[in-house]
Design a protein around this motif. Structure first.
Motif, PDB file in Angstrom:
ATOM      1  N   UNK A 116       7.330   0.108   7.284  1.00  0.00           N
ATOM      2  CA  UNK A 116       7.897   0.521   5.826  1.00  0.00           C
ATOM      3  C   UNK A 116       7.672  -0.474   4.865  1.00  0.00           C
ATOM      4  N   UNK A 117       7.308  -0.157   3.800  1.00  0.00           N
ATOM      5  CA  UNK A 117       7.095  -1.041   2.700  1.00  0.00           C
ATOM      6  C   UNK A 117       7.584  -0.383   1.346  1.00  0.00           C
ATOM      7  N   UNK A 118       8.550  -1.088   0.601  1.00  0.00           N
ATOM      8  CA  UNK A 118       9.087  -0.620  -0.566  1.00  0.00           C
ATOM      9  C   UNK A 118       8.112   0.022  -1.403  1.00  0.00           C
ATOM     10  N   UNK A 123       2.666   1.146  -5.453  1.00  0.00           N
ATOM     11  CA  UNK A 123       2.670   1.705  -6.675  1.00  0.00           C
ATOM     12  C   UNK A 123       1.947   0.622  -7.903  1.00  0.00           C
ATOM     13  N   UNK A 124       2.653  -0.660  -7.841  1.00  0.00           N
ATOM     14  CA  UNK A 124       2.412  -1.764  -8.693  1.00  0.00           C
ATOM     15  C   UNK A 124       0.839  -2.365  -8.370  1.00  0.00           C
ATOM     16  N   UNK A 125       0.481  -2.585  -7.070  1.00  0.00           N
ATOM     17  CA  UNK A 125      -0.730  -2.915  -6.921  1.00  0.00           C
ATOM     18  C   UNK A 125      -1.859  -1.736  -7.420  1.00  0.00           C
ATOM     19  N   UNK A 126      -1.416  -0.686  -7.047  1.00  0.00           N
ATOM     20  CA  UNK A 126      -2.521   0.235  -7.580  1.00  0.00           C
ATOM     21  C   UNK A 126      -2.690   0.367  -9.195  1.00  0.00           C
ATOM     22  N   UNK A 127      -1.629   0.232 -10.036  1.00  0.00           N
ATOM     23  CA  UNK A 127      -1.628   0.238 -11.324  1.00  0.00           C
ATOM     24  C   UNK A 127      -2.481  -0.831 -11.675  1.00  0.00           C
TER      25      UNK A 127
END
Length: 292
Positions: A116-118, A123-127
């Motif tokens: 599991x990862x927060x 999302x932050x990395x993808x953005x």
């Protein structure tokens, strides 16, 4: 991988980070207590970042938020020259340790393991696109470390300086700090029970969550505010800068954490809009009644 094996790897990472931090504190070049601690803190964060990248899981950093503050406070107290009989230092340490144990234990209980990862981290990395590595390093690891360090600066003042005698403001800070921890504990317990028993599509608007949409964040802000009060109680003349950490925390919760949580809640459960319409975002009050 089992949860026990995952926690073992987390412990190994944190012991390695602690070793690097201690090495810096033993052989670092600076003679400034707070600056040495900051560099050690950043070096330890880089160690955790290395483990995060190796395991492709930035949740290695999650517990860092609550593990480091009591270590900083204890180091500053031991190295700062105040005796072990300093009442204010004991009051500050009590609040910090109780908060740290509660928050870390809550993470251990709720974290399922390295599978599991927060959800916010991918999302932050993808953005960030091609800048994903930098977003991981600065946004997920270094920036929170600096925020927590700013929030701990009043503790540095309280456990290294001989200021005013203990007074009513210290008592207020102690009560507020422990009350904030109690609020977080109650809010997290209520949410855990709700998640365990909820029906598909249900939204949380019971107990404390019926008075504030984010009572856990309210408690977290209250904790950091209490630390600032300890600093002011020690050296009132420094009050103009001792709330910098609290303001940084408030900006993070209001500008990032809460909007991201609510955006995700609306995407997964459209009925959450009714909660937004009735329940205040942070400061508690009785919920509005739904119009017929």
């Amino acid at each position: 991988m089992t949860k026990a094996a995952s926690l073992t790897r987390i412990c190994v990472a944190y012991l390695a980070a602690l070793a690097v931090a201690c090495a810096w504190l033993a052989w670092g070049w600076s003679s400034s207590l707070w600056l040495d601690a900051l560099v050690a803190d950043l070096l330890a964060t880089l160690v955790i970042f290395g483990f995060s990248r190796y395991h492709h899981n930035s949740s290695f950093y999650d517990a860092y938020w609550s593990v480091v503050p009591p270590l900083l406070a204890g180091y500053w107290w031991a190295a700062g020259g105040l005796g072990v009989d300093d009442v204010r230092a004991w009051m500050v340490m009590t609040v910090v340790v109780v908060w740290a144990v509660r928050l870390t234990a809550n993470w251990v209980v709720g974290w399922p393991g390295l599978e599991h990862e927060d959800w916010r981290y991918p999302m932050l990395r993808e953005r960030a696109g091609r800048w994903g590595l930098l977003a991981d390093l600065f946004g997920i690891h270094l920036f929170p470390t600096i925020q927590v360090f700013l929030g701990m600066l009043p503790v540095y003042v309280a456990v290294t300086r001989t200021g005013r005698d203990v007074g009513w403001l210290d008592v207020l800070a102690l009560v507020l700090g422990l009350g904030a921890v109690a609020l977080e504990l109650a809010a997290d317990t209520q949410m855990r029970r709700f998640v365990r028993d909820r029906q598909p599509g249900a939204v949380m608007d019971r107990g404390l969550w019926g008075w504030s949409r984010h009572p856990n964040y309210l408690g977290e802000i209250g904790f950091w505010f209490a630390l600032a009060l300890f600093g002011v109680a020690t050296v009132p003349a420094d009050a103009w800068w001792l709330f910098v950490g609290v303001l940084a925390m408030l900006a993070m919760f209001l500008g990032a954490s809460i909007p991201m949580m609510e955006e995700r809640s609306l995407e997964r459960r459209p009925s959450y809009q009714d909660v937004i319409d009735r329940v205040p975002r942070l400061v508690p009050r009785p919920p509005r009644r739904t119009r017929a």
